[in-house]
Design a protein around this motif. Structure first.
Motif, PDB file in Angstrom:
ATOM      1  N   LEU B  17      46.830  50.519  43.286  1.00 56.88           N
ATOM      2  CA  LEU B  17      47.990  50.611  42.413  1.00 56.88           C
ATOM      3  C   LEU B  17      49.147  50.076  43.224  1.00 56.88           C
ATOM      4  CD1 LEU B  17      49.108  51.856  39.748  1.00 56.88           C
ATOM      5  CD2 LEU B  17      49.664  53.846  41.079  1.00 56.88           C
ATOM      6  N   SER B  18      49.993  49.260  42.587  1.00 58.02           N
ATOM      7  CA  SER B  18      51.061  48.699  43.405  1.00 58.02           C
ATOM      8  C   SER B  18      52.113  49.780  43.652  1.00 58.02           C
ATOM      9  CB  SER B  18      51.654  47.477  42.724  1.00 58.02           C
ATOM     10  OG  SER B  18      52.505  47.889  41.702  1.00 58.02           O
ATOM     11  N   PRO B  19      52.698  49.824  44.856  1.00 56.06           N
ATOM     12  CA  PRO B  19      53.559  50.953  45.226  1.00 56.06           C
ATOM     13  C   PRO B  19      54.867  51.012  44.442  1.00 56.06           C
ATOM     14  CG  PRO B  19      53.514  49.291  46.949  1.00 56.06           C
ATOM     15  CD  PRO B  19      52.478  48.908  45.971  1.00 56.06           C
ATOM     16  N   TRP B 111      39.338  54.541  43.323  1.00 60.98           N
ATOM     17  CA  TRP B 111      39.441  53.383  42.448  1.00 60.98           C
ATOM     18  C   TRP B 111      38.877  53.622  41.065  1.00 60.98           C
ATOM     19  CZ3 TRP B 111      34.942  50.850  40.766  1.00 60.98           C
ATOM     20  CH2 TRP B 111      33.775  51.154  41.446  1.00 60.98           C
ATOM     21  N   ARG B 112      38.175  54.720  40.865  1.00 63.61           N
ATOM     22  CA  ARG B 112      37.637  54.990  39.545  1.00 63.61           C
ATOM     23  C   ARG B 112      38.742  55.337  38.546  1.00 63.61           C
ATOM     24  NH1 ARG B 112      38.310  60.178  38.450  1.00 63.61           N
ATOM     25  NH2 ARG B 112      36.881  60.551  36.749  1.00 63.61           N
ATOM     26  N   THR B 113      39.878  55.828  39.079  1.00 69.21           N
ATOM     27  CA  THR B 113      40.902  56.413  38.227  1.00 69.21           C
ATOM     28  C   THR B 113      41.334  55.515  37.081  1.00 69.21           C
ATOM     29  OG1 THR B 113      41.654  57.573  40.151  1.00 69.21           O
ATOM     30  CG2 THR B 113      43.146  57.516  38.310  1.00 69.21           C
ATOM     31  N   SER B 114      41.595  54.236  37.390  1.00 68.43           N
ATOM     32  CA  SER B 114      42.161  53.436  36.308  1.00 68.43           C
ATOM     33  C   SER B 114      41.103  52.881  35.370  1.00 68.43           C
ATOM     34  CB  SER B 114      43.019  52.315  36.875  1.00 68.43           C
ATOM     35  OG  SER B 114      42.472  51.843  38.057  1.00 68.43           O
ATOM     36  N   ILE B 115      39.839  53.070  35.664  1.00 69.28           N
ATOM     37  CA  ILE B 115      38.843  52.539  34.737  1.00 69.28           C
ATOM     38  C   ILE B 115      38.003  53.628  34.084  1.00 69.28           C
ATOM     39  CG2 ILE B 115      38.600  50.201  35.637  1.00 69.28           C
ATOM     40  CD1 ILE B 115      36.317  51.182  37.347  1.00 69.28           C
ATOM     41  N   ASN B 116      38.183  54.893  34.507  1.00 69.73           N
ATOM     42  CA  ASN B 116      37.227  55.892  34.019  1.00 69.73           C
ATOM     43  C   ASN B 116      37.386  56.199  32.540  1.00 69.73           C
ATOM     44  OD1 ASN B 116      39.573  57.418  34.326  1.00 69.73           O
ATOM     45  ND2 ASN B 116      38.415  59.247  34.816  1.00 69.73           N
ATOM     46  N   VAL B 448      48.753  61.155  39.780  1.00 69.51           N
ATOM     47  CA  VAL B 448      48.358  61.628  41.108  1.00 69.51           C
ATOM     48  C   VAL B 448      48.223  60.440  42.050  1.00 69.51           C
ATOM     49  CG1 VAL B 448      46.591  62.834  42.411  1.00 69.51           C
ATOM     50  CG2 VAL B 448      47.147  63.589  40.122  1.00 69.51           C
ATOM     51  N   LEU B 449      47.595  59.382  41.545  1.00 68.14           N
ATOM     52  CA  LEU B 449      47.394  58.186  42.369  1.00 68.14           C
ATOM     53  C   LEU B 449      48.747  57.573  42.732  1.00 68.14           C
ATOM     54  CD1 LEU B 449      45.204  56.346  43.533  1.00 68.14           C
ATOM     55  CD2 LEU B 449      45.309  55.011  41.453  1.00 68.14           C
ATOM     56  N   ALA B 450      49.667  57.549  41.756  1.00 64.18           N
ATOM     57  CA  ALA B 450      50.997  56.987  42.033  1.00 64.18           C
ATOM     58  C   ALA B 450      51.687  57.789  43.118  1.00 64.18           C
ATOM     59  CB  ALA B 450      51.836  56.998  40.758  1.00 64.18           C
ATOM     60  N   GLN B 451      51.565  59.114  43.028  1.00 69.69           N
ATOM     61  CA  GLN B 451      52.176  59.997  44.017  1.00 69.69           C
ATOM     62  C   GLN B 451      51.615  59.701  45.407  1.00 69.69           C
ATOM     63  OE1 GLN B 451      54.527  61.999  43.724  1.00 69.69           O
ATOM     64  NE2 GLN B 451      54.398  63.300  45.524  1.00 69.69           N
ATOM     65  N   GLU B 452      50.278  59.610  45.477  1.00 68.46           N
ATOM     66  CA  GLU B 452      49.650  59.365  46.782  1.00 68.46           C
ATOM     67  C   GLU B 452      50.022  57.990  47.316  1.00 68.46           C
ATOM     68  OE1 GLU B 452      45.570  59.989  45.953  1.00 68.46           O
ATOM     69  OE2 GLU B 452      45.768  62.173  45.958  1.00 68.46           O
ATOM     70  N   THR B 453      50.009  56.999  46.429  1.00 69.69           N
ATOM     71  CA  THR B 453      50.339  55.644  46.865  1.00 69.69           C
ATOM     72  C   THR B 453      51.757  55.599  47.404  1.00 69.69           C
ATOM     73  OG1 THR B 453      48.961  54.938  45.036  1.00 69.69           O
ATOM     74  CG2 THR B 453      50.212  53.234  46.150  1.00 69.69           C
ATOM     75  N   LYS B 454      52.658  56.324  46.713  1.00 65.47           N
ATOM     76  CA  LYS B 454      54.061  56.318  47.133  1.00 65.47           C
ATOM     77  C   LYS B 454      54.186  56.946  48.529  1.00 65.47           C
ATOM     78  CE  LYS B 454      57.541  58.834  45.732  1.00 65.47           C
ATOM     79  NZ  LYS B 454      58.114  59.797  44.828  1.00 65.47           N
ATOM     80  N   GLU B 456      51.923  57.225  50.853  1.00 62.19           N
ATOM     81  CA  GLU B 456      51.350  56.345  51.869  1.00 62.19           C
ATOM     82  C   GLU B 456      52.307  55.217  52.202  1.00 62.19           C
ATOM     83  OE1 GLU B 456      47.555  54.890  50.576  1.00 62.19           O
ATOM     84  OE2 GLU B 456      46.823  56.950  50.562  1.00 62.19           O
ATOM     85  N   HIS B 457      52.911  54.692  51.132  1.00 59.80           N
ATOM     86  CA  HIS B 457      53.807  53.565  51.306  1.00 59.80           C
ATOM     87  C   HIS B 457      55.011  53.975  52.154  1.00 59.80           C
ATOM     88  CE1 HIS B 457      54.980  49.548  50.261  1.00 59.80           C
ATOM     89  NE2 HIS B 457      56.189  49.961  49.945  1.00 59.80           N
ATOM     90  N   GLU B 458      55.533  55.185  51.861  1.00 59.46           N
ATOM     91  CA  GLU B 458      56.685  55.669  52.614  1.00 59.46           C
ATOM     92  C   GLU B 458      56.341  55.853  54.083  1.00 59.46           C
ATOM     93  OE1 GLU B 458      57.841  59.063  50.399  1.00 59.46           O
ATOM     94  OE2 GLU B 458      58.978  57.853  48.954  1.00 59.46           O
ATOM     95  N   GLU B 459      55.151  56.429  54.323  1.00 56.44           N
ATOM     96  CA  GLU B 459      54.734  56.631  55.709  1.00 56.44           C
ATOM     97  C   GLU B 459      54.615  55.302  56.441  1.00 56.44           C
ATOM     98  OE1 GLU B 459      51.187  59.011  56.178  1.00 56.44           O
ATOM     99  OE2 GLU B 459      52.220  60.596  55.087  1.00 56.44           O
ATOM    100  N   LYS B 460      54.057  54.345  55.706  1.00 52.41           N
ATOM    101  CA  LYS B 460      53.837  53.048  56.321  1.00 52.41           C
ATOM    102  C   LYS B 460      55.172  52.389  56.671  1.00 52.41           C
ATOM    103  CE  LYS B 460      50.323  51.155  54.199  1.00 52.41           C
ATOM    104  NZ  LYS B 460      49.897  50.348  53.061  1.00 52.41           N
ATOM    105  N   SER B 461      56.143  52.520  55.744  1.00 59.76           N
ATOM    106  CA  SER B 461      57.420  51.863  56.026  1.00 59.76           C
ATOM    107  C   SER B 461      58.175  52.603  57.121  1.00 59.76           C
ATOM    108  CB  SER B 461      58.264  51.740  54.759  1.00 59.76           C
ATOM    109  OG  SER B 461      58.267  52.956  54.073  1.00 59.76           O
ATOM    110  N   LYS B 462      57.878  53.903  57.299  1.00 56.13           N
ATOM    111  CA  LYS B 462      58.470  54.642  58.410  1.00 56.13           C
ATOM    112  C   LYS B 462      57.956  54.097  59.744  1.00 56.13           C
ATOM    113  CE  LYS B 462      59.005  58.999  56.482  1.00 56.13           C
ATOM    114  NZ  LYS B 462      58.243  60.238  56.337  1.00 56.13           N
ATOM    115  N   ASP B 463      56.658  53.765  59.756  1.00 54.52           N
ATOM    116  CA  ASP B 463      56.053  53.263  60.991  1.00 54.52           C
ATOM    117  C   ASP B 463      56.697  51.981  61.468  1.00 54.52           C
ATOM    118  OD1 ASP B 463      54.429  55.354  60.839  1.00 54.52           O
ATOM    119  OD2 ASP B 463      52.670  54.289  60.078  1.00 54.52           O
ATOM    120  N   HIS B 464      57.104  51.163  60.520  1.00 61.31           N
ATOM    121  CA  HIS B 464      57.597  49.841  60.916  1.00 61.31           C
ATOM    122  C   HIS B 464      58.986  49.913  61.507  1.00 61.31           C
ATOM    123  CE1 HIS B 464      54.313  47.387  59.709  1.00 61.31           C
ATOM    124  NE2 HIS B 464      54.222  48.035  58.576  1.00 61.31           N
TER     125      HIS B 464
END
Lengths: 183, 464
Positions: B17-19, B111-116, B448-454, B456-464
């Protein structure tokens, strides 16, 4: 605070709105700590750790599903046993009436069916659904509880409930908004 | 912030899912497809075509009731024809839906979420199409209820030792559990639609079906338990259903049917056919409804890998059939294999090998796994191949069995074809209605997936 007869019977509870799931979990933790029992949190999706923050751990559903499965299996095997041994015994090539290996597939299917019914209807029954009317739906903004907002409602039947102190307590949790829930 | 340019991390989690999506954009995007009230001309055209094809089915069934199964091509060596071929084909297609929703849930495959959701819908509709055939092939449709054990005035019971009887229980349980699983998954989304719809009538209808769901934490807790338990019991169920379909054949003594590889080989074939059908549906859907953010290339890639893996399992099944015939030393088995390869139906067999063994091999290449056109074409070829597989198993084994004096040929008549093509009309009519009135992607799970993706994305941008 005396737990006398309810005076403000038209008030069902007080609802607080939060913007993030984290804020809701934090608020739920504080409300539990304050000793409230009759309250609930509402969110558009399941939030990890929320039910623990609310001190709600019991879940009888797995037991119900197990019972449903066992009953389904017994019914399946019992039906075939009754049919082939008592109700209509047929001697085919000297095979025993109770040729149980041939009964396993149907027994298995009915076990699954019993367990599935127990899971779905057990869940609905424990949750008290279907419930066509609920006071919370009187709050217009509560419609966002299925979109992107997170709510916590302390109900007036709680022993600690007092319209003014409860409201100021909820305000101390810094919600986005506070609403009275009419009955 | 590190100064180095963005290097490709070796163990980065793939994005499903795109962040840029949050839970509110996810909700609005998916629910607007249902609630915007606009009737898309493409949708109307699709529904119109499907509905006309459904009318072909209705005509064929009416004629069948009037005239009996004599209008079909079945005859005495080949007493099982299109009805059983189509039944096995459709029920196999259904299996991918349950696999995606149950097994991948248990394995925590995000990845099942958006197709189930639409895969589960596909299961339901495929099982409905499959269910038509056992009902009509009994010849006297109005007596099909005799298959069920009920206290009747004759004091008779169905034959519980028969694999065909097991089918009745397996398929009806499968249909029921799939429906329950689908409906339970829909309850929170129906509540979302209830709260989001602005018109009165949809509000009332969604309100009735959402049963007063309000997202209470206690409810969610029990709901998640119920959903997981349902997934847990649906997993052995889906395998048992096609195993029993395999046993329908394996319990007989006809050469080509009497093999122990049938149950697992049928299950693999079902997943193979099912995933092909999921792709056939997913590729146009994401295109027309702009769901590229939700059904990503990574999904396509994963499904292509599953098709490749199950295709190899099915190929192993074909090899084992040849090996079993040779190794058993049974003349009839050996003749059956040679007859498959060089007999009157040989083109069907080689077409099957082309469709199911050779074509999926293109998925070894990533370029093919991510190319929409290749995916679509291969999925169609696989669907045809799986239909041919059932044709080969059913017809070729029956048409020449032990005695040359009882040999014969079988071809489907126009009514056979009308019934088969007509069930596709039923399938697509149901599907078109579904995508118009219900969310085709599970909203609460995407949140839920959007929440998790967000996060992860925030953590990743913190690392940089």
């Amino acid at each position: 605070m005396s737990a006398g007869p309810e005076v403000k019977s038209d008030l069902w509870g007080i609802l607080a709105e939060f913007e993030t799931p984290e804020a809701l979990v934090e608020a739920a933790r504080k409300v539990t700590k304050a000793g409230y029992k009759r309250f609930d949190a509402y969110s558009p999706f399941p939030i990890e750790g929320l039910h623990e923050a609310m001190n709600f751990h019991r879940n009888r559903l797995p037991l119900l599903v197990l019972i449903g499965g066992i009953l389904g299996g017994l019914a399946g095997f019992g039906m075939q046993y009754y049919a082939n041994v008592f109700s209509f015994p047929l001697n085919i090539g000297g095979k025993p009436h109770n040729s149980w290996p041939a009964f396993i597939p149907i027994t298995f299917e009915l076990t699954i069916l019993g367990a599935a019914f127990a899971a779905v209807f057990g869940m609905l029954a424990l949750n008290g659904l279907p419930m066509p009317y609920h006071p919370l739906f009187n709050v217009e903004r509560f419609a966002l509880a299925t979109r992107d907002r997170f709510y916590l409602c302390i109900e007036s039947r709680d022993k600690l409930f007092d319209p003014d102190t409860t409201k100021s307590f909820l305000e101390s949790l810094k919600p986005h908004g506070i609403y009275d829930v009419d009955r | 912030m590190s100064s180095s340019p963005k290097k490709k991390k070796p163990l980065e989690k793939p994005q499903f899912l795109s962040p840029k999506h949050t839970y509110s954009t996810v909700t609005d995007k998916i629910s607007s497809i249902v609630l915007d009230g606009k009737i898309h001309p493409g949708w109307l055209l699709g529904l119109g075509i499907s509905f006309s094809v459904l009318m072909v089915l209705m005509t064929a069934l009416t004629w069948l009731v009037i005239r009996g199964v004599g209008i079909w091509g079945i005859n005495i060596p080949v007493g099982w024809g299109f009805a059983i071929i189509n039944f096995v084909w459709w029920i196999g297609i259904g299996h991918a839906g349950t696999l995606i929703s149950a097994i991948l849930l248990l394995l925590r495959q995000e990845w099942r979420t958006s197709i189930n959701r639409f895969a589960e819908a596909m299961t339901l509709f495929a099982v409905s199409c499959a269910g038509v055939f056992p009902l009509i092939h009994v010849g006297r449709i109005y007596k099909a209820y005799w298959l069920f054990p009920y206290p009747n005035t004759m004091g008779l019971w169905p034959q519980f030792r028969s694999p065909l009887m097991w089918d009745v229980f397996a398929v009806s349980t499968y249909a029921t559990v799939s429906l329950l699983f689908w409906y339970v998954g829909l309850i929170p989304d129906l509540a979302t639609l209830r709260d989001r719809s602005t018109k009165k009538i949809p509000r009332i209808i969604y309100g009735i079906f959402s049963m007063g769901w309000r997202g209470s934490a206690r409810h969610w807790f029990r709901y998640e338990t119920a959903y997981l338990l349902l997934a847990g019991i649906a997993t052995p169920l889906v395998i048992s259903v096609h195993t029993i379909v395999g046993l329908d054949f394996a319990a007989s003594i006809i050469p080509g049917w009497h093999t122990t590889i049938f149950p697992p080989y049928f299950v693999a074939g079902a997943i193979f056919a099912g995933f092909a059908m999921v792709l056939v549906l997913a590729i146009p859907l994401r295109k027309f409804y702009g769901l590229e953010d939700f059904i990503t290339i990574k999904h396509m890639d994963n499904m292509a890998k599953i098709i490749l893996a199950t295709g190899l399992l099915v190929s192993y099944g074909y090899m084992m059939e040849c090996f079993g015939a040779w190794y058993s030393g049974s003349r009839y088995e050996q003749f059956m294999i040679l007859n498959r390869m060089y007999g009157p139906y040989a083109p069907f067999y080689w077409a099957l090998i082309f469709c199911n063994v050779l074509t999926p091999q293109v998925f070894w290449l990533k370029k093919c796994r991510t190319n929409q056109v290749v995916l679509f074409v291969v999925s169609i070829i696989v669907s045809i191949g799986m239909w041919l597989e059932r044709f080969v198993i059913v017809v070729i084994s029956l048409h020449r069995d032990f005695l040359p004096s009882s040999w014969g040929m079988y071809w489907g008549t126009k009514w056979d074809w009308a019934t088969f093509i007509g069930t596709m009309g039923l399938f697509f009519t149901l599907l078109f209605l579904f995508i118009r009135v219900l969310p085709m992607i599970a909203i609460s799970e995407m949140q839920v997936l959007a929440q998790e993706t967000k996060e992860e994305h925030e953590e990743k941008s913190k690392d940089h």
